[in-house]
Design a protein around this motif. Sequence first.
Motif, PDB file in Angstrom:
ATOM      1  N   MET A 268       0.847  -1.164   0.000  1.00 45.31           N
ATOM      2  CA  MET A 268       0.000   0.000   0.000  1.00 45.31           C
ATOM      3  C   MET A 268       0.897   1.232   0.000  1.00 45.31           C
ATOM      4  SD  MET A 268      -2.910   0.819   2.769  1.00 45.31           S
ATOM      5  CE  MET A 268      -2.559   2.291   3.668  1.00 45.31           C
ATOM      6  N   SER A 269       0.638   2.126  -0.898  1.00 41.74           N
ATOM      7  CA  SER A 269       1.430   3.342  -0.996  1.00 41.74           C
ATOM      8  C   SER A 269       0.489   4.524  -1.200  1.00 41.74           C
ATOM      9  CB  SER A 269       2.399   3.233  -2.166  1.00 41.74           C
ATOM     10  OG  SER A 269       3.135   4.423  -2.277  1.00 41.74           O
ATOM     11  N   LYS A 270       0.818   5.615  -0.548  1.00 42.27           N
ATOM     12  CA  LYS A 270      -0.035   6.780  -0.648  1.00 42.27           C
ATOM     13  C   LYS A 270       0.818   8.029  -0.446  1.00 42.27           C
ATOM     14  CE  LYS A 270      -4.289   8.647   1.248  1.00 42.27           C
ATOM     15  NZ  LYS A 270      -5.387   8.455   2.196  1.00 42.27           N
ATOM     16  N   ALA A 271       0.640   9.015  -1.303  1.00 44.46           N
ATOM     17  CA  ALA A 271       1.356  10.276  -1.160  1.00 44.46           C
ATOM     18  C   ALA A 271       0.691  11.112  -0.074  1.00 44.46           C
ATOM     19  CB  ALA A 271       1.354  11.031  -2.483  1.00 44.46           C
ATOM     20  N   LEU A 272       1.496  11.850   0.650  1.00 43.79           N
ATOM     21  CA  LEU A 272       0.956  12.718   1.689  1.00 43.79           C
ATOM     22  C   LEU A 272       0.366  13.981   1.079  1.00 43.79           C
ATOM     23  CD1 LEU A 272       3.639  12.660   4.529  1.00 43.79           C
ATOM     24  CD2 LEU A 272       1.348  11.720   4.596  1.00 43.79           C
ATOM     25  N   SER A 273      -0.789  14.349   1.537  1.00 41.64           N
ATOM     26  CA  SER A 273      -1.393  15.597   1.075  1.00 41.64           C
ATOM     27  C   SER A 273      -0.664  16.752   1.759  1.00 41.64           C
ATOM     28  CB  SER A 273      -2.880  15.624   1.432  1.00 41.64           C
ATOM     29  OG  SER A 273      -3.052  15.710   2.826  1.00 41.64           O
ATOM     30  N   PRO A 274      -0.767  17.951   1.200  1.00 36.09           N
ATOM     31  CA  PRO A 274      -0.104  19.111   1.820  1.00 36.09           C
ATOM     32  C   PRO A 274      -0.497  19.304   3.286  1.00 36.09           C
ATOM     33  CG  PRO A 274      -0.897  19.689  -0.357  1.00 36.09           C
ATOM     34  CD  PRO A 274      -1.424  18.311  -0.048  1.00 36.09           C
ATOM     35  N   ARG A 275      -1.700  18.881   3.634  1.00 37.32           N
ATOM     36  CA  ARG A 275      -2.183  19.004   5.012  1.00 37.32           C
ATOM     37  C   ARG A 275      -1.302  18.219   5.984  1.00 37.32           C
ATOM     38  NH1 ARG A 275      -8.044  16.699   6.967  1.00 37.32           N
ATOM     39  NH2 ARG A 275      -7.781  17.123   9.163  1.00 37.32           N
ATOM     40  N   TYR A 276      -0.783  17.088   5.563  1.00 37.98           N
ATOM     41  CA  TYR A 276      -0.005  16.224   6.443  1.00 37.98           C
ATOM     42  C   TYR A 276       1.502  16.327   6.238  1.00 37.98           C
ATOM     43  CZ  TYR A 276      -4.504  14.092   7.414  1.00 37.98           C
ATOM     44  OH  TYR A 276      -5.807  13.888   7.785  1.00 37.98           O
ATOM     45  N   GLN A 277       1.957  17.053   5.239  1.00 36.29           N
ATOM     46  CA  GLN A 277       3.390  17.140   4.976  1.00 36.29           C
ATOM     47  C   GLN A 277       4.157  17.860   6.077  1.00 36.29           C
ATOM     48  OE1 GLN A 277       3.799  18.789   1.048  1.00 36.29           O
ATOM     49  NE2 GLN A 277       3.164  16.886   0.060  1.00 36.29           N
ATOM     50  N   GLY A 278       3.488  18.701   6.835  1.00 36.54           N
ATOM     51  CA  GLY A 278       4.150  19.441   7.900  1.00 36.54           C
ATOM     52  C   GLY A 278       4.236  18.693   9.218  1.00 36.54           C
ATOM     53  N   LEU A 279       3.708  17.478   9.270  1.00 39.29           N
ATOM     54  CA  LEU A 279       3.762  16.700  10.502  1.00 39.29           C
ATOM     55  C   LEU A 279       5.187  16.235  10.791  1.00 39.29           C
ATOM     56  CD1 LEU A 279       0.633  14.389  10.048  1.00 39.29           C
ATOM     57  CD2 LEU A 279       0.798  16.462  11.434  1.00 39.29           C
ATOM     58  N   SER A 280       5.466  15.987  12.044  1.00 36.61           N
ATOM     59  CA  SER A 280       6.780  15.441  12.407  1.00 36.61           C
ATOM     60  C   SER A 280       6.872  13.996  11.917  1.00 36.61           C
ATOM     61  CB  SER A 280       6.962  15.474  13.927  1.00 36.61           C
ATOM     62  OG  SER A 280       6.086  14.553  14.544  1.00 36.61           O
ATOM     63  N   THR A 281       8.068  13.459  11.889  1.00 26.27           N
ATOM     64  CA  THR A 281       8.268  12.070  11.478  1.00 26.27           C
ATOM     65  C   THR A 281       7.477  11.140  12.382  1.00 26.27           C
ATOM     66  OG1 THR A 281      10.466  12.603  10.672  1.00 26.27           O
ATOM     67  CG2 THR A 281       9.991  10.282  11.077  1.00 26.27           C
ATOM     68  N   TYR A 282       7.487  11.435  13.659  1.00 27.14           N
ATOM     69  CA  TYR A 282       6.741  10.655  14.641  1.00 27.14           C
ATOM     70  C   TYR A 282       5.260  10.626  14.291  1.00 27.14           C
ATOM     71  CZ  TYR A 282       4.751   9.615  19.256  1.00 27.14           C
ATOM     72  OH  TYR A 282       4.043   9.074  20.289  1.00 27.14           O
TER      73      TYR A 282
END
Length: 70
Positions: free
Chosen positions: A1-15
């Motif tokens: 399963m692979s999914k690109a991160l939306s801009p909304r979630y790109q700013g989240l920390s690695t954790y």
Amino acid sequence: MSKALSPRYQGLSTYEKEYLVIIVAVDQWRSYLQHAKFVIHIDQRSLVHLEEHRLTTPWQQKAFTKPLGL
């Protein structure tokens, strides 16, 4: 399963991104997982001690309190 991160979630920390992956995977495979208990094995060391982590952001408070159980 692979999914690109939306801009909304790109700013989240690695954790937070690692935990988001768990939420998405459990949701994706819910129909297979709902019939029995399951264990999630991870190699992200910071998530191993998830229950000890202090929830500091609104996203963490919402996401980490969401039950993974079915």
